[in-house]
Design an enzyme around this catalytic site. Sequence first.
Site, PDB file in Angstrom:
ATOM      1  N   SER A  64       0.797  -1.219   0.000  1.00 13.69           N
ATOM      2  CA  SER A  64       0.000   0.000   0.000  1.00 13.69           C
ATOM      3  C   SER A  64       0.839   1.283   0.000  1.00 13.69           C
ATOM      4  CB  SER A  64      -0.942  -0.074   1.193  1.00 13.69           C
ATOM      5  OG  SER A  64      -1.816   0.998   1.219  1.00 13.69           O
ATOM      6  N   ASP A 285      -6.316   2.048  -3.000  1.00 14.30           N
ATOM      7  CA  ASP A 285      -7.547   1.825  -2.237  1.00 14.30           C
ATOM      8  C   ASP A 285      -7.837   2.967  -1.265  1.00 14.30           C
ATOM      9  OD1 ASP A 285      -5.659   1.266  -0.324  1.00 14.30           O
ATOM     10  OD2 ASP A 285      -6.473  -0.682   0.262  1.00 14.30           O
ATOM     11  N   GLU A 377     -12.799   5.704   6.370  1.00 13.23           N
ATOM     12  CA  GLU A 377     -11.847   6.124   7.377  1.00 13.23           C
ATOM     13  C   GLU A 377     -11.372   7.517   6.966  1.00 13.23           C
ATOM     14  OE1 GLU A 377      -9.771   2.432   9.396  1.00 13.23           O
ATOM     15  OE2 GLU A 377      -8.976   2.717   7.389  1.00 13.23           O
ATOM     16  N   ASN A 379      -8.574   8.540   6.667  1.00 14.12           N
ATOM     17  CA  ASN A 379      -7.418   8.433   5.769  1.00 14.12           C
ATOM     18  C   ASN A 379      -7.795   8.199   4.299  1.00 14.12           C
ATOM     19  OD1 ASN A 379      -8.015   5.678   5.451  1.00 14.12           O
ATOM     20  ND2 ASN A 379      -6.578   5.050   7.034  1.00 14.12           N
ATOM     21  N   ALA A 503      -2.998   1.407  20.206  1.00  5.67           N
ATOM     22  CA  ALA A 503      -1.820   0.763  19.640  1.00  5.67           C
ATOM     23  C   ALA A 503      -2.023   0.620  18.142  1.00  5.67           C
ATOM     24  CB  ALA A 503      -1.625  -0.607  20.273  1.00  5.67           C
ATOM     25  N   ARG A 511      -0.520   5.352  18.821  1.00  7.33           N
ATOM     26  CA  ARG A 511      -0.956   6.569  18.142  1.00  7.33           C
ATOM     27  C   ARG A 511      -1.832   7.380  19.086  1.00  7.33           C
ATOM     28  NH1 ARG A 511       1.166   5.340  13.506  1.00  7.33           N
ATOM     29  NH2 ARG A 511       0.594   3.459  12.365  1.00  7.33           N
TER      30      ARG A 511
HETATM   31  C1  16G Z   1      -4.478  -0.706   7.730  1.00  5.35           C
HETATM   32  C2  16G Z   1      -5.943  -0.721   7.453  1.00  5.35           C
HETATM   33  C3  16G Z   1      -6.482   0.684   7.415  1.00  5.35           C
HETATM   34  C4  16G Z   1      -6.164   1.377   8.718  1.00  5.35           C
HETATM   35  C5  16G Z   1      -4.695   1.299   9.026  1.00  5.35           C
HETATM   36  C6  16G Z   1      -4.430   1.769  10.427  1.00  5.35           C
HETATM   37  C7  16G Z   1      -7.143  -2.280   6.034  1.00  5.35           C
HETATM   38  C8  16G Z   1      -7.235  -2.875   4.670  1.00  5.35           C
HETATM   39  N1  16G Z   1      -6.194  -1.354   6.173  1.00  5.35           N
HETATM   40  O1  16G Z   1      -3.768  -0.070   6.713  1.00  5.35           O
HETATM   41  O2  16G Z   1      -7.847   0.603   7.226  1.00  5.35           O
HETATM   42  O3  16G Z   1      -6.548   2.715   8.679  1.00  5.35           O
HETATM   43  O4  16G Z   1      -4.269  -0.041   8.950  1.00  5.35           O
HETATM   44  O5  16G Z   1      -3.088   1.607  10.734  1.00  5.35           O
HETATM   45  O6  16G Z   1      -7.881  -2.613   6.937  1.00  5.35           O
HETATM   46  P1  16G Z   1      -2.579   1.659  12.222  1.00  5.35           P
HETATM   47  O7  16G Z   1      -3.243   0.559  12.986  1.00  5.35           O
HETATM   48  O8  16G Z   1      -1.103   1.513  12.105  1.00  5.35           O
HETATM   49  O9  16G Z   1      -2.950   3.006  12.771  1.00  5.35           O
HETATM   50 MG    MG Z   2      -3.784   1.096   0.352  1.00  2.00          MG
END
Ligand code: 16G
Ligand code: MG
Length: 536
Positions: A64, A285, A377, A379, A503, A511
């Site tokens: 990604s 995505d 989300e 993001n 976490a 975070r």
């Molecule tokens: C992953 C997740 C995304 C989420 C991110 C949070 C999927 C396909 N992707 O990239 O949705 O916003 O993790 O990352 O579920 P973090 O847990 O490091 O904050």
């Molecule tokens: Mg992606």
Amino acid sequence: MADTILSAAAKHPKPEDKSFKYGTAGFRMKANLLDSVVFRVGLVAALRSRKLSGQTIGVMITASHNPPEDNGVKLVDPMGDMLEASWEGYTTILANAPDAEVEGVYHKLETELNINPESPARVIYARDTRPSGPTLVTALVDGLKAARAEYTDYKLLTTPQLHYLTRCINTEGTPQSYGVVSEKGYYEKLGAAFARAIKGKKISGPVIVDCANGVGGPKLTELLKYLPKALEGGIDIKVVNNDVLRPESLNHECGADFVKTKQRAPPSSKAGPNDRCCSLDGDADRLIYYFTDPEHGFRLLDGDRIATLAASFIGDLSREAGLADELKIGVVQTAYANGASTKYIVNGLGLPVVCTPTGVKHLHHAAKNFDVGVYFEANGHGTVVFSPQALKAFNTKSPESPAQAGALETLRALTDLINQTVGDALSDMLLVETILAHKSWTPREWDLTYTDLPNRLVRVEVTDRYMYKTTDAERKLVEPAGLQEQIDGLVKKFKDGRSFARASGTEDALRVYAEAATRAEADDLASKVAALCKQY
Ligand code: 16G
Ligand code: MG
């Protein structure tokens, strides 16, 4: 057959002292550590398919928005959904087995899960543009062969394209058929739906699309061939950051994650004032819009904005179509959603909001409880899912006026335009362009719907992130004991203050998010909460 797995596993040795966990994004790390993991994911894909009587499972090799030297792998269930949660655990077990035990663990899972080894196993896979992709594909294929699976290589695809194809294959020839099983089928479906959705509307000016130098670039370029051209009342898309030949440029100072976290346009951007811009991430995505306001500078239109735009548009269309009482429309967000967006949805749009933990699978699942479930989300990852009842209503309601007929036709077009399997930046971009054209809105008018509360997200290095346990959709800490009370005490001192700590599911860090009435207060609150968390 048994020793095939044993000998194949020996060709893909697991790095010693390394343990793996299937998390929110599957497995993701430095690409040179992933060979054994991807091999074993091949085995799991075969088991999963056999468990589901030979329905096709998808495997996507991508990291990604991560830097070019990383890679990752994740599994896609038959309807294009994320892998079922219990299987994340089985995948983790197999990924961590010592090389000599892989075969034993494989057969143990087969027995425990009651899987018939004679059932067919079918798998499709694809990868993004990372240089490590082809080698990892070799490992995957060794796993698939060892498990005697049939497989098809779809080569380079965006993640959402693989989700789309997985669903198409498994619904082919049924009343739930989702589309033609080919990459071309995807472009044709989106192109035709977009033409229907914008019929009679005018898209003003070009949209500049930053493709993060990832797989979205060539795929968007291909999609363009299927879209109505600007001169014929269609869309003028300017593709930028489309360099997939220099691997080091992937996600480098561009892309959706850069724009969202840095809250600024890619330095390479040549966009002028008020130009409509958007960025995809490395596997297309996620989608983030933005523009530069001559007076207020850079303006971000993130996932919350896309959700509110989509919810307001589909809400209006349902009313115009006379379906408002019949269909339950709702929005799903995470704790990261800006408080102002939540307020706007509830008070401005009159729609319910549900909050879930971070990670697409949670949002997607919750969205399915509505007839029209809009989830994003902040993001930029998100989509809209329609229930069978909603699809039926759009297709069978007889219109009582030309206006109703128009609204119903637009709703039907949207159900084809929107990728309902997973968030899809290309499809979401066409959705946003459709809505802006219908509303005759510039990005500035979109931006004016509500005012974001200033916010700050900080990454905190901690000794053990697993120590921090949350509840209430990650909005409250239950462990370490006493910490949440202290955070609450701090938050109370700030006007419109809100803060939480969780976490990360993708890296070794905590975070902390904070929002407050002013920029300075949001920064202050975030750093105070971060300091507090570090003390534990
Ligand atoms: C992953 C997740 C995304 C989420 C991110 C949070 C999927 C396909 N992707 O990239 O949705 O916003 O993790 O990352 O579920 P973090 O847990 O490091 O904050
Ligand atoms: Mg992606």
